[in-house]
Design a protein around this motif. Structure first.
Motif, short mmCIF file in Angstrom:
data_model
loop_
_atom_site.label_atom_id
_atom_site.label_comp_id
_atom_site.label_asym_id
_atom_site.label_seq_id
_atom_site.Cartn_x
_atom_site.Cartn_y
_atom_site.Cartn_z
N ALA A 45 30.25 38.44 56.83
CA ALA A 45 30.23 38.69 55.40
C ALA A 45 31.52 38.21 54.76
CB ALA A 45 30.04 40.18 55.13
N GLY A 46 31.46 38.01 53.44
CA GLY A 46 32.65 37.63 52.72
C GLY A 46 32.37 37.51 51.23
N PHE A 47 33.42 37.27 50.46
CA PHE A 47 33.32 37.14 49.02
C PHE A 47 33.47 35.68 48.61
CE2 PHE A 47 34.53 41.46 49.80
CZ PHE A 47 33.92 42.21 48.82
N ARG A 48 32.59 35.25 47.72
CA ARG A 48 32.61 33.90 47.17
C ARG A 48 32.48 33.98 45.65
NH1 ARG A 48 30.48 29.39 50.33
NH2 ARG A 48 30.13 29.88 52.53
N LYS A 49 33.12 33.06 44.96
CA LYS A 49 32.98 32.99 43.51
C LYS A 49 31.66 32.33 43.17
CE LYS A 49 35.23 31.18 39.34
NZ LYS A 49 36.39 30.43 38.82
N VAL A 50 30.95 32.90 42.18
CA VAL A 50 29.70 32.32 41.71
C VAL A 50 30.00 31.20 40.72
CG1 VAL A 50 27.53 32.78 40.49
CG2 VAL A 50 28.49 34.52 42.02
N VAL A 51 29.40 30.04 40.92
CA VAL A 51 29.57 28.92 39.98
C VAL A 51 28.82 29.26 38.70
CG1 VAL A 51 29.16 26.48 39.56
CG2 VAL A 51 29.81 27.26 41.85
N ASP A 159 44.55 39.14 43.14
CA ASP A 159 44.81 37.79 42.64
C ASP A 159 43.55 37.17 42.07
OD1 ASP A 159 46.65 35.38 42.50
OD2 ASP A 159 45.06 34.56 43.76
N PHE A 160 42.42 37.33 42.78
CA PHE A 160 41.16 36.76 42.31
C PHE A 160 40.72 37.40 41.01
CE2 PHE A 160 36.57 36.73 41.92
CZ PHE A 160 36.28 35.39 42.06
N THR A 161 40.70 38.72 40.95
CA THR A 161 40.22 39.39 39.74
C THR A 161 41.15 39.14 38.55
OG1 THR A 161 41.29 41.48 40.41
CG2 THR A 161 38.97 41.17 41.01
N SER A 162 42.44 38.93 38.84
CA SER A 162 43.39 38.63 37.76
C SER A 162 43.14 37.25 37.16
CB SER A 162 44.83 38.71 38.28
OG SER A 162 45.16 40.00 38.70
N LYS A 163 42.76 36.29 38.00
CA LYS A 163 42.59 34.91 37.56
C LYS A 163 41.17 34.56 37.15
CE LYS A 163 46.34 33.14 40.49
NZ LYS A 163 46.68 32.27 41.65
N ASN A 164 40.23 35.46 37.39
CA ASN A 164 38.83 35.12 37.16
C ASN A 164 38.11 36.13 36.28
OD1 ASN A 164 38.07 32.64 39.00
ND2 ASN A 164 39.44 33.93 40.20
N THR A 165 38.80 36.61 35.27
CA THR A 165 38.18 37.50 34.30
C THR A 165 36.97 36.82 33.66
OG1 THR A 165 40.29 38.54 33.81
CG2 THR A 165 38.53 38.84 32.20
N GLY A 166 35.85 37.54 33.63
CA GLY A 166 34.63 36.98 33.06
C GLY A 166 33.77 36.21 34.03
N GLN A 167 34.26 36.01 35.26
CA GLN A 167 33.51 35.29 36.28
C GLN A 167 32.84 36.27 37.25
OE1 GLN A 167 33.31 31.82 36.08
NE2 GLN A 167 34.40 32.23 34.17
N GLN A 168 31.88 35.77 38.01
CA GLN A 168 31.20 36.60 39.00
C GLN A 168 31.78 36.35 40.39
OE1 GLN A 168 27.01 35.45 37.79
NE2 GLN A 168 26.63 37.46 38.68
N ALA A 169 31.84 37.43 41.18
CA ALA A 169 32.21 37.34 42.59
C ALA A 169 31.06 37.89 43.42
CB ALA A 169 33.49 38.13 42.87
N ALA A 170 30.55 37.10 44.34
CA ALA A 170 29.41 37.52 45.16
C ALA A 170 29.88 38.02 46.51
CB ALA A 170 28.45 36.35 45.35
N PHE A 171 29.33 39.17 46.94
CA PHE A 171 29.53 39.65 48.30
C PHE A 171 28.35 39.15 49.12
CE2 PHE A 171 29.09 42.90 51.70
CZ PHE A 171 30.31 42.69 52.33
N VAL A 172 28.63 38.33 50.14
CA VAL A 172 27.59 37.63 50.89
C VAL A 172 27.53 38.16 52.32
CG1 VAL A 172 26.81 35.36 51.69
CG2 VAL A 172 27.99 35.57 49.49
N VAL A 173 26.35 38.54 52.75
CA VAL A 173 26.12 38.98 54.13
C VAL A 173 25.01 38.11 54.72
CG1 VAL A 173 25.38 40.85 55.64
CG2 VAL A 173 26.83 41.36 53.68
N ASP A 174 25.27 37.54 55.90
CA ASP A 174 24.29 36.67 56.56
C ASP A 174 23.75 35.61 55.60
OD1 ASP A 174 24.53 37.90 59.02
OD2 ASP A 174 22.97 39.38 58.59
N SER A 175 24.67 35.01 54.85
CA SER A 175 24.39 33.87 53.97
C SER A 175 23.60 34.22 52.72
CB SER A 175 23.65 32.75 54.73
OG SER A 175 24.35 32.39 55.90
N GLN A 176 23.40 35.50 52.42
CA GLN A 176 22.71 35.89 51.20
C GLN A 176 23.57 36.84 50.37
OE1 GLN A 176 18.76 37.34 52.45
NE2 GLN A 176 17.93 35.39 51.74
N VAL A 177 23.33 36.83 49.06
CA VAL A 177 24.12 37.64 48.12
C VAL A 177 23.61 39.08 48.10
CG1 VAL A 177 24.78 37.96 45.71
CG2 VAL A 177 24.72 35.65 46.70
#
Length: 214
Positions: A45-51, A159-177
């Motif tokens: 699992a991990g966190f990825r930014k949503v385009v 750092d991520f939340t400070s720089k990405n206000t208004g953006q989505q962050a996805a928590f991904v497990v086994d390649s799915q959100v």
């Protein structure tokens, strides 16, 4: 789903997504904890930014078979083609499950919302999660999931939340959100709360278990 992010003062806001509220708070709200013991987050699992603006909601797409290379391309045109093609209908299995290259972008589906996402490379591994527990928040009158990062994860998340206000962050497990909230304010203390007015005890515990990798 609708999400809100707040810090201490409970400044609520909403967004499109998977129907939950995400909160960063200096002092955790009173919550009756579940019996789950703290464990490190899952390696798969991990966190990825949503385009932004690249998602597709609903349906099976064109159903065209997709290779890993087609789903993990840097080419925006290929990403768009993969979003149109990928099957995100309920009950669809993911042949890539757990085998994506986390240093590359990823086109994938939500586990529960039949949305096709384009995600940037992973910026925060699930192993930086030290705890995820379900509990009943007496103040809110609903079930929540409390998420905590270790020291390194807290720095990266801040750092991520400070720089990405208004953006989505996805928590991904086994390649799915699993969930993909909008970031509305910086979360600096590593304490994040996920809430949803539709959360049942079972759903909250299931989500906490997935985050823990159980």
């Amino acid at each position: 789903m609708r999400f809100a992010v707040f810090v201490s003062a409970f400044a609520l806001l909403t967004s499109a997504g998977c129907g939950a509220v995400v909160a960063g708070q200096a002092v955790p709200a009173p919550v009756a904890p579940s019996s789950a013991a703290p464990v490190s987050g899952p390696e798969s699992a991990g966190f990825r930014k949503v385009v932004a603006g690249a998602s597709r909601v609903g349906g099976a797409g064109t159903g065209a078979p997709l290779s890993q290379a087609e789903r993990q391309s840097w080419d925006p045109a290929q990403q768009t083609a993969a979003v149109r093609a990928i099957d995100c209908a309920p009950g669809s299995s993911d042949p890539l499950a757990g085998h994506d290259d986390r240093s590359l972008p990823l086109v994938t589906c939500g586990q529960t919302d039949n949305t096709a996402y384009v995600l940037e490379p992973e910026f925060l591994p699930g192993s930086e999660v030290t705890d995820a527990t379900a509990g009943y928040d007496q103040q809110r009158g609903q079930w929540v999931v409390n998420l905590t990062f270790n020291a390194e994860g807290t720095k990266i998340w801040a750092d991520f939340t400070s720089k990405n206000t208004g953006q989505q962050a996805a928590f991904v497990v086994d390649s799915q959100v699993v969930f993909a909230p909008n970031i509305q304010v910086a979360i600096l203390d590593g304490i994040t709360q996920i809430t949803d007015s539709k959360f049942t005890e079972q759903r909250a515990r299931e989500l906490a278990r997935k985050i823990r990798g159980g």
